[in-house]
Design an enzyme around this catalytic site. Structure first.
Site, PDB file in Angstrom:
ATOM      1  CG  HIS A 123      35.559  33.400  38.505  1.00  0.00           C
ATOM      2  ND1 HIS A 123      35.267  32.102  38.841  1.00  0.00           N
ATOM      3  CD2 HIS A 123      36.753  33.683  39.058  1.00  0.00           C
ATOM      4  CE1 HIS A 123      36.255  31.630  39.586  1.00  0.00           C
ATOM      5  NE2 HIS A 123      37.163  32.566  39.732  1.00  0.00           N
TER       6      HIS A 123
ATOM      7  CB  CYS B 115      37.957  36.491  40.627  1.00  0.00           C
ATOM      8  SG  CYS B 115      39.740  36.533  40.825  1.00  0.00           S
TER       9      CYS B 115
ATOM     10  CG  ASP C  22      39.951  40.534  39.063  1.00  0.00           C
ATOM     11  OD1 ASP C  22      41.089  40.976  39.345  1.00  0.00           O
ATOM     12  OD2 ASP C  22      39.692  39.312  39.051  1.00  0.00           O
ATOM     13  CG  HIS C  23      40.268  41.892  42.960  1.00  0.00           C
ATOM     14  ND1 HIS C  23      41.450  41.236  43.163  1.00  0.00           N
ATOM     15  CD2 HIS C  23      39.388  40.972  42.505  1.00  0.00           C
ATOM     16  CE1 HIS C  23      41.267  39.956  42.865  1.00  0.00           C
ATOM     17  NE2 HIS C  23      40.043  39.770  42.449  1.00  0.00           N
TER      18      HIS C  23
ATOM     19  CG  ASP D 283      42.646  37.022  37.743  1.00  0.00           C
ATOM     20  OD1 ASP D 283      41.969  37.627  38.586  1.00  0.00           O
ATOM     21  OD2 ASP D 283      42.547  35.796  37.536  1.00  0.00           O
ATOM     22  CG  ASP D 284      44.241  38.346  41.797  1.00  0.00           C
ATOM     23  OD1 ASP D 284      43.053  38.487  41.476  1.00  0.00           O
ATOM     24  OD2 ASP D 284      44.636  37.450  42.564  1.00  0.00           O
TER      25      ASP D 284
END
Ligand SMILES: *[C@@H]1O[C@H](CO)[C@@H](O)[C@H](O)[C@H]1NC(C)=O
Ligand SMILES: *[C@@H]1O[C@H](CO)[C@@H](O)[C@H](O)[C@H]1NC(C)=O
Ligand SMILES: *[C@@H]1O[C@H](CO)[C@@H](O)[C@H](O)[C@H]1NC(C)=O
Ligand SMILES: *[C@@H]1O[C@H](CO)[C@@H](O)[C@H](O)[C@H]1NC(C)=O
Ligand SMILES: *[C@@H]1O[C@H](CO)[C@@H](O)[C@H](O)[C@H]1NC(C)=O
Ligand SMILES: *[C@@H]1O[C@H](CO)[C@@H](O)[C@H](O)[C@H]1NC(C)=O
Ligand SMILES: *[C@@H]1O[C@H](CO)[C@@H](O)[C@H](O)[C@H]1NC(C)=O
Ligand SMILES: *[C@@H]1O[C@H](CO)[C@@H](O)[C@H](O)[C@H]1NC(C)=O
Length: 555
Positions: free
Chosen positions: A135, A81, A331-332, A42-43
């Site tokens: 999510h 997300c 996710d990014h 995540d992130d």
């Protein structure tokens, strides 16, 4: 240019040659089928040793990279997300899932699209979800898309519920809901953290699958380094504050159109940030505190790395490393002060550029000699844990939306067909390209054209805004409030973004209604601070972006 259906406009640009291996490589015998372990972080930006970051201690992920095919230029389709996850898990772009916020379920809002795990399940796999894969909330129907995607109910760590509560001990000795939250494991509720619980559960599932007659698809979604930075406090020691630099470009760039800026509202809600009395929307955060945020992000990455290390080491212990594909991505990204920003929510590389690597047994790495491990756990505190040589690398621009065809292809399943345009009525198809051509399978019978030309590849991202100027909901506008869509392309040479009018009721972008533009050249401006859009308009711009011309004429 008249009003365009962005689906058409957007998708017609990405159709290129593609190789499908079908079941030729590993046959259609479930006994021989490869398992899949998909690790979603995540992130996580490219703050990893294997992506050239010399400060970061990520020995276990680096070790995975050394046995993998690593994509240096992989990009998320939207830097937030739920839209990103729904996009890559269904293999469709946000314009097709119609999810730009957190508030709808694609099967209801867009179409009854298959997902990666659903497809594996329908092909005889046991599919399992641990942690944050879909999510949570309505974007996965409050069920992580169960029962369609998963063979067994998804697992969520019980300590997740404390993430946003007051569990961070401050200098005053009291507990706070802070952004920066190094914890003493003896001092927190349940004595554990979500990612530790997820690792344990994933290892339990791997042990069960050791003797399973069916192949498995296990998705493990880690929570860190997503905010708050809540991690075992010893990881801070890996990053002495005096060694932490600021972002190379900590100012909001002069030529940045206001619509492109995101005011990072979520970290402002944390108690330690509120105490700083920051001005909205541009900050800035005092430099000492900037260092602390960066330190805690990096510490969270090293903590995450230990969890990945334990998981992969267990895969080895259960003798599954010779039969399991490991895919690793995020996710990014996240802006750690670059452009004066502290979040995702943009089209900049720091927000869209993601790690992506695939380990394929016997293909990307040889199996170790008997008695040796491929993924021995490496302690990041061990001074001997040196940076590992990366394995094979690809520089072509690739997209997360390609995970669907790539994972199915690597596993030897039939690769779903390309989507027609539009594809709302088609349950099984994929918008991404298969990345199989990058895996140089020596023993392949099929004739694959192996032409790597990074100058031909393009990655697309997009980000919605409710207004031309930063406001309270600029980071995460609800669908009904979206007024502008920033469509962005990244090539090996540049990033080009146009912010155009968008009608959220018709899902239509108006490319005649350009609100702002951005153009950054990778070589001369790697951090994307010098917007060349105004200088390049007209003939120059069109020659840089040849696809604008035929698309315009075609509509
Ligand atoms: C096996 O073949 C069947 C029939 O062609 C196909 O539907 C299925 O997807 C294949 N399964 C696997 C695991 O390759
Ligand atoms: C959507 O797809 C799922 C999985 O294939 C299927 O079970 C369900 O019936 C479909 N729903 C609709 C409304 O078509
Ligand atoms: C969403 O979940 C609800 C409650 O479990 C269920 O009744 C509904 O059918 C689900 N929606 C879809 C499209 O499957
Ligand atoms: C901090 O920086 C100094 C000077 O560059 C270096 O000698 C030292 O090893 C660094 N410490 C850590 C823990 O990276
Ligand atoms: C580009 O032109 C627009 C419209 O004239 C102007 O508002 C903007 O400030 C210019 N941007 C740069 C970076 O010069
Ligand atoms: C923030 O504002 C409050 C109330 O005005 C003040 O007491 C406090 O000292 C300020 N903090 C900082 C870091 O400026
Ligand atoms: C993997 O290794 C184990 C133990 O060495 C062996 O029993 C198993 O057959 C191997 N599987 C494959 C697919 O090579
Ligand atoms: C698209 O934008 C142009 C320029 O602002 C405007 O004239 C036109 O009416 C818009 N089209 C629609 C359908 O909104």
């Amino acid at each position: 240019m008249p009003l365009l259906d962005r689906g058409l406009f957007w998708l017609s640009l990405v159709l290129g040659p593609c190789a499908s291996l079908g079941s030729a490589v590993w046959g259609n015998n479930t006994k021989d089928a490869l398992n899949v372990l998909l690790i979603i972080v995540d992130d996580l930006r490219l703050s990893l040793g294997c992506y050239g970051d010399k400060l970061i201690k990520s020995p276990n992920i680096d070790q995975l990279a050394s046995h993998s095919l690593l994509f240096q230029n992989a990009f998320a389709q939207q830097a937030v997300c739920a839209p990103s996850r729904v996009s890559f898990l269904t293999g469709r772009r946000p314009d097709t899932t119609r999810l730009y916020d957190f508030n709808s379920y694609w099967r209801v809002q867009a179409g009854n699209f298959s997902t990666i795990p659903q497809y594996f399940k329908e092909n005889g796999y046991v599919t399992m979800s641990v942690g944050k894969v879909f999510h949570p909330g309505i974007s996965s129907n409050h069920s992580d898309d169960s029962p369609y995607s998963w063979s067994v109910p998804p697992y969520h760590p019980s300590s997740e519920k404390y993430e946003n509560t007051k569990t961070c001990r401050g200098p005053d000795g009291e507990l706070h809901a802070n952004l920066i939250c190094p914890v003493d494991m003896a001092d927190i509720p349940e004595g554990t953290l979500p990612d530790k619980q997820s690792t344990k559960q994933a290892i339990r599932l791997l042990e069960k699958m050791k003797t399973s007659a069916s192949p498995f698809f296990l998705a493990v979604g880690y929570h860190k380094p997503h905010i708050p930075f809540r991690y075992p406090k010893e990881f801070q020691k890996l990053y002495p504050l005096e060694n932490i630099t600021l972002a190379p470009d900590p100012q909001v760039p002069a030529g940045l159109p206001p619509v492109a800026y995101n005011p990072w509202m979520d970290i402002r809600l944390r108690e330690d940030i509120q105490d700083l009395n920051l001005s909205v929307p541009y900050g800035p955060i005092p430099v000492d505190f900037q260092r602390k945020i960066r330190q805690s992000y990096f510490a969270s990455v090293s903590y995450l790395d230990t969890q990945v290390g334990h998981l992969l080491s267990a895969l080895d212990d259960f003798h599954l490393a010779n039969s399991t594909i490991v895919a690793f991505t995020s996710d990014h990204g996240w802006s750690l002060g670059e452009h004066g920003e502290w979040a995702k929510y943009s089209n900049f590389d720091v927000a869209t550029h993601v790690p992506l690597m695939f380990y394929v047994p016997r293909r990307t790495a040889l199996l170790p000699e008997a008695g040796k491990k491929l993924f021995p756990y490496i302690d990041p505190f061990d001074p001997a844990s040196e940076l590992m040589e990366p394995g094979q690398q690809v520089v072509d621009l690739v997209e997360l939306v390609s995970l669907f065809p790539t994972l199915t292809g690597l596993a030897g399943l039939h690769v779903p067909p390309r989507c027609p345009i539009p594809s709302f009525h088609v349950e099984l198809c994929r918008e991404g390209q298969s990345l199989l051509k990058h895996f140089r399978f020596q023993d392949l019978e099929e004739d694959l054209t192996l032409h790597d030309n990074p100058h031909e590849s393009i990655a697309y991202s997009q980000y919605p805004r409710p207004a031309d100027y930063p406001q309270w909901n600029s980071d995460k506008p609800s669908l009904k409030d979206i007024k502008v869509m920033g469509y962005s392309i990244r090539t090996i040479d540049y990033r080009y973004t146009v912010w155009v009018g968008f009608n959220p009721h018709e899902f239509l972008a108006n490319f005649s209604d350009v609100h702002a533009g951005e153009l950054y050249f990778v070589d001369s401006d790697p951090f994307q601070d010098h917007n060349m859009y105004n200088d390049s308009q007209g003939g120059d711009l069109q020659s840089l972006i040849p696809w604008v011309v035929p698309t315009t004429k075609g509509v």
